[in-house]
Every structure is written in C-alpha cells, then in structure tokens.
Design an enzyme around this catalytic site. Structure first.
Site, PDB file in Angstrom:
ATOM      1  N   SER A 120       1.786   5.990  -5.124  1.00 53.39           N
ATOM      2  CA  SER A 120       1.716   5.087  -3.948  1.00 53.39           C
ATOM      3  C   SER A 120       0.375   5.431  -3.260  1.00 53.39           C
ATOM      4  O   SER A 120       0.187   6.680  -3.247  1.00 53.39           O
ATOM      5  CB  SER A 120       2.899   5.323  -3.049  1.00 53.39           C
ATOM      6  OG  SER A 120       2.971   4.687  -2.139  1.00 53.39           O
ATOM      7  N   HIS A 124      -6.701   3.685   5.066  1.00 54.04           N
ATOM      8  CA  HIS A 124      -7.154   3.160   6.389  1.00 54.04           C
ATOM      9  C   HIS A 124      -8.367   3.778   6.625  1.00 54.04           C
ATOM     10  O   HIS A 124      -8.759   4.859   6.357  1.00 54.04           O
ATOM     11  CB  HIS A 124      -6.203   3.780   7.560  1.00 54.04           C
ATOM     12  CG  HIS A 124      -4.669   3.304   7.167  1.00 54.04           C
ATOM     13  ND1 HIS A 124      -4.329   1.972   7.612  1.00 54.04           N
ATOM     14  CD2 HIS A 124      -3.688   4.007   6.901  1.00 54.04           C
ATOM     15  CE1 HIS A 124      -3.066   2.188   7.423  1.00 54.04           C
ATOM     16  NE2 HIS A 124      -2.709   3.192   7.152  1.00 54.04           N
ATOM     17  N   HIS A 134      -3.295  -1.325   0.012  1.00 57.19           N
ATOM     18  CA  HIS A 134      -2.261  -0.416  -0.416  1.00 57.19           C
ATOM     19  C   HIS A 134      -1.966  -0.841  -1.973  1.00 57.19           C
ATOM     20  O   HIS A 134      -2.505  -1.897  -2.373  1.00 57.19           O
ATOM     21  CB  HIS A 134      -1.035  -1.139   0.354  1.00 57.19           C
ATOM     22  CG  HIS A 134       0.360  -1.022  -0.337  1.00 57.19           C
ATOM     23  ND1 HIS A 134       0.914  -1.871  -1.082  1.00 57.19           N
ATOM     24  CD2 HIS A 134       1.299   0.174  -0.510  1.00 57.19           C
ATOM     25  CE1 HIS A 134       2.245  -1.471  -1.679  1.00 57.19           C
ATOM     26  NE2 HIS A 134       2.322  -0.385  -1.245  1.00 57.19           N
ATOM     27  N   ASN A 136       0.824   0.523  -5.222  1.00 56.49           N
ATOM     28  CA  ASN A 136       1.909   1.461  -5.771  1.00 56.49           C
ATOM     29  C   ASN A 136       2.216   0.809  -7.355  1.00 56.49           C
ATOM     30  O   ASN A 136       2.410  -0.588  -7.525  1.00 56.49           O
ATOM     31  CB  ASN A 136       3.092   1.739  -5.130  1.00 56.49           C
ATOM     32  CG  ASN A 136       3.972   0.544  -4.806  1.00 56.49           C
ATOM     33  OD1 ASN A 136       4.957   0.457  -5.794  1.00 56.49           O
ATOM     34  ND2 ASN A 136       3.804  -0.161  -3.877  1.00 56.49           N
ATOM     35  N   THR A 137       2.816   1.643  -8.162  1.00 53.56           N
ATOM     36  CA  THR A 137       3.379   1.299  -9.308  1.00 53.56           C
ATOM     37  C   THR A 137       4.567   2.307  -9.516  1.00 53.56           C
ATOM     38  O   THR A 137       4.355   3.335  -9.306  1.00 53.56           O
ATOM     39  CB  THR A 137       2.429   1.096 -10.401  1.00 53.56           C
ATOM     40  OG1 THR A 137       1.775   2.364 -10.775  1.00 53.56           O
ATOM     41  CG2 THR A 137       1.469   0.221 -10.235  1.00 53.56           C
ATOM     42  N   ARG A 138       5.623   1.843 -10.154  1.00 52.09           N
ATOM     43  CA  ARG A 138       6.757   2.729 -10.241  1.00 52.09           C
ATOM     44  C   ARG A 138       7.641   2.396 -11.426  1.00 52.09           C
ATOM     45  O   ARG A 138       7.678   1.356 -11.947  1.00 52.09           O
ATOM     46  CB  ARG A 138       7.572   2.717  -9.017  1.00 52.09           C
ATOM     47  CG  ARG A 138       7.940   1.379  -8.636  1.00 52.09           C
ATOM     48  CD  ARG A 138       8.880   1.581  -7.267  1.00 52.09           C
ATOM     49  NE  ARG A 138       9.092  -0.027  -6.916  1.00 52.09           N
ATOM     50  CZ  ARG A 138       8.144  -0.843  -6.403  1.00 52.09           C
ATOM     51  NH1 ARG A 138       7.126  -0.451  -6.139  1.00 52.09           N
ATOM     52  NH2 ARG A 138       8.518  -1.994  -5.831  1.00 52.09           N
ATOM     53  N   HIS A 168      -8.556 -11.005  -5.455  1.00 56.20           N
ATOM     54  CA  HIS A 168      -7.285 -11.649  -6.250  1.00 56.20           C
ATOM     55  C   HIS A 168      -8.012 -12.061  -7.654  1.00 56.20           C
ATOM     56  O   HIS A 168      -7.273 -11.844  -8.402  1.00 56.20           O
ATOM     57  CB  HIS A 168      -7.262 -12.965  -5.482  1.00 56.20           C
ATOM     58  CG  HIS A 168      -6.153 -12.820  -4.406  1.00 56.20           C
ATOM     59  ND1 HIS A 168      -4.861 -12.858  -4.526  1.00 56.20           N
ATOM     60  CD2 HIS A 168      -6.376 -12.443  -3.060  1.00 56.20           C
ATOM     61  CE1 HIS A 168      -4.264 -12.518  -3.449  1.00 56.20           C
ATOM     62  NE2 HIS A 168      -5.244 -12.504  -2.447  1.00 56.20           N
ATOM     63  N   HIS A 198       9.422 -11.232  12.334  1.00 57.43           N
ATOM     64  CA  HIS A 198       9.308 -11.102  13.751  1.00 57.43           C
ATOM     65  C   HIS A 198       7.766 -11.425  14.310  1.00 57.43           C
ATOM     66  O   HIS A 198       7.879 -11.810  15.460  1.00 57.43           O
ATOM     67  CB  HIS A 198       9.936  -9.755  14.078  1.00 57.43           C
ATOM     68  CG  HIS A 198       8.861  -8.586  13.989  1.00 57.43           C
ATOM     69  ND1 HIS A 198       9.097  -7.742  12.924  1.00 57.43           N
ATOM     70  CD2 HIS A 198       7.780  -8.056  14.684  1.00 57.43           C
ATOM     71  CE1 HIS A 198       7.959  -6.800  12.825  1.00 57.43           C
ATOM     72  NE2 HIS A 198       7.191  -6.926  14.026  1.00 57.43           N
ATOM     73  N   GLY A 281      16.083  11.403   0.546  1.00 58.70           N
ATOM     74  CA  GLY A 281      15.981  12.702   0.762  1.00 58.70           C
ATOM     75  C   GLY A 281      14.786  13.187   0.526  1.00 58.70           C
ATOM     76  O   GLY A 281      14.280  14.572   0.460  1.00 58.70           O
TER      77      GLY A 281
END
Length: 298
Positions: A120, A124, A134, A136-138, A168, A198, A281
């Site tokens: 991840s 900034h 940003h 990430n891969t998982r 892109h 929001h 956790g």
C-alpha cells in the site's frame, strides 16, 4: 476449495512479489529526492525512508504476521510518503466474517481463518503542482476462497489534463495485453469506488480499481495484479519530474491543503482497506499512514 498446503507456494510468491515491488519503488523515490537540484525545496536535504517493522498479534497473544512500514517525511519532493508491505494471518472477527459473507465469500463464517498480503502506497507532495497518488495491490486467502485486489488513482489539487491522460494511458497499456475490456471496466470501478457521497464529488481524477478478483485461474489473476503494480512508476514518476520545479504561491498551497482534507475524509470514512486493517488489529500507524501531514477544511 483452496487447500492450505496447495496454496503455500502461491502465498509465498505473492508475498515476495509485493516486497520486491516495494523495494523498487522505495529506491526510485529516494532517487527522486537525490536528483531534485532546482526549483522549490531544492535547497533542503534529500529525504530518506524510515523503515519500521510492524506486527500483528492475535487475541490469544500469538504471532499473526506483520510487515514493513516505510515512511519519508519532509523531503525535497515528498512532504510525506509511505510504502507499506504486510503479510498477516489468523482468524477473522465476527464483524469481518459477516462483512465478507455479505460480499459472497463462501464458508467464511464456518471457517474464518485467513491470510492476506499486499503493498500500500500513498504520496503527499511538497509542491502542489505535483499530484498526490495512491496505489495498492493485495492477495487474500481463506480455506474456501482466494482473490486479488488493488489499483492506483491520481489525486491532484491542481489538475493538468495531460497528466491525467498520461496516467490513464499507462494503466491501459498494462491492462490491454490481459484483456482490452479490463481497462474501461476497472476505470469505471475506480470512478465509483473513489467517489465521496457526502461531498458529491470524486476524490481525484481516477485510475483503476478491482477487488474480489478470482476468475478461477490463479496464475492469470496474479499476472494481472503484478502488471497493475508495474504500471505505477511509469504512470506517475514522469508527472513528478515534469512538475516538481514549478513555482507556486499561497493560493496553490491553500488548494493543496483543502484537497488533502477531502482525501482524509475519504480514507477515514469509506476506504475498505482502512476499515479492514483497523478491524483486524494491524498496526494503527501503518494503517493510517495514508493520512496527509497537514490538511485544511473550509
């Protein structure tokens, strides 16, 4: 069915890949710091990563995996960047079991053991002309299922159409060899996923995103996940190199801080990875590494 022993070698390969990608990215980022010789912040000392092992402890006190948190603060190019890798395992709590059951993960409540590994990254930047980013891969495994997820998205506070187009285009170039239908599908998924209800707006200018990727062909899905990771540096580093020497004033810096507030809102309220990390956790500092060093709300 995904037998534990049968998947041991695949877990090892996936975990090693995420670590190797981390090592490559960290080296490139420190190279950007070292090479920044003109423009704003060039008179500062180059930044370097502080590397801290992270641990996860099960409820019974036993080892449940961990990883490396690599964070650079106050550099010439990066104001704050984190590149984390982890491999964690154990038993999912009741809330996580119910969440995954609702997503269609088979057998998770009957056998809630899990294993997860990934990388991840959130950057900034010092210069508001350089877009935040940003990636990430998982890979996730349970005794009855496995899948891959991840992607990358661009988060400029000052938008340049040519930067968005390049970012892109690099994603598409890495996805098209797998299937020309993938890029438009994963782009649309990113547009939906990185939307802030929001605020009634997107977090940035998009990218690609996937989750729960299991076509039944582990090798093909792993290869796709690797190419999503490989797309990151050629998609983003040229943007850093072209923008980091640009001058800026108070208005541009203010726009950056306000946009960072938007980024923080999304990560704390909606991001699935943040919720999962805190619920299972994992080291809270590593999970919340994505938050900006400074932000502003109006």
């Amino acid at each position: 069915m995904t037998d534990t022993d049968a998947f041991a070698e695949r877990k090892s390969r996936a975990s090693a890949w995420f670590r190797s990608l981390r090592d490559e990215i960290v080296a490139v980022f420190e190279g950007l710091e070292a090479s920044h010789a003109e423009g704003p912040f060039s008179d500062m000392a180059p930044g370097s990563f502080e590397v801290t092992p992270t641990t996860r402890t099960a409820d019974d006190g036993s080892d449940a995996g961990g990883g490396l948190m690599s964070v650079m603060r106050g550099g010439r190019v990066f104001e704050k960047v984190g590149v984390n890798v982890s491999t964690v395992y154990g038993t999912l709590g009741e809330a996580a079991q119910k969440s995954m059951a609702a997503r269609g993960v088979p057998g998770i409540e009957a056998d809630p053991r899990f294993w997860a590994s990934g990388i991840s990254l959130v950057a900034h930047m010092q210069n508001p002309h350089v877009p935040a980013v940003h990636m990430n891969t998982r890979m996730f495994w349970t005794p009855n299922a496995w899948w891959f997820g991840g992607g990358s998205d661009l988060n400029p506070c000052l938008e340049y159409d040519e930067d968005t187009a390049h970012f892109h285009a690099m994603q598409q170039a890495h996805l098209d060899p797998h299937d020309p239908a993938l890029y438009p599908a994963l782009k649309a998924w990113a547009d939906e996923y990185f939307y802030i209800p929001h605020r009634a707006r997107a977090r940035g200018v998009g990218g690609i995103f996937m989750d729960d990727r299991n076509t039944g062909d582990w090798e093909a899905d792993f290869a796709l996940t690797q190419d999503i990771g490989r797309a990151f540096l050629p998609a983003w580093v040229p943007l850093v190199e072209s923008r980091r020497t640009l001058r800026f004033g108070t208005a541009e810096k203010d726009a950056q801080l306000v946009h960072r507030g938007l980024y923080a809102e999304y990560n704390l309220v909606y991001d699935r990875g943040t919720k999962f990390g805190l619920a299972t956790g994992h080291d809270a500092n590593a999970v919340l590494m994505s938050l900006p060093p400074l932000a502003k709300w109006v």
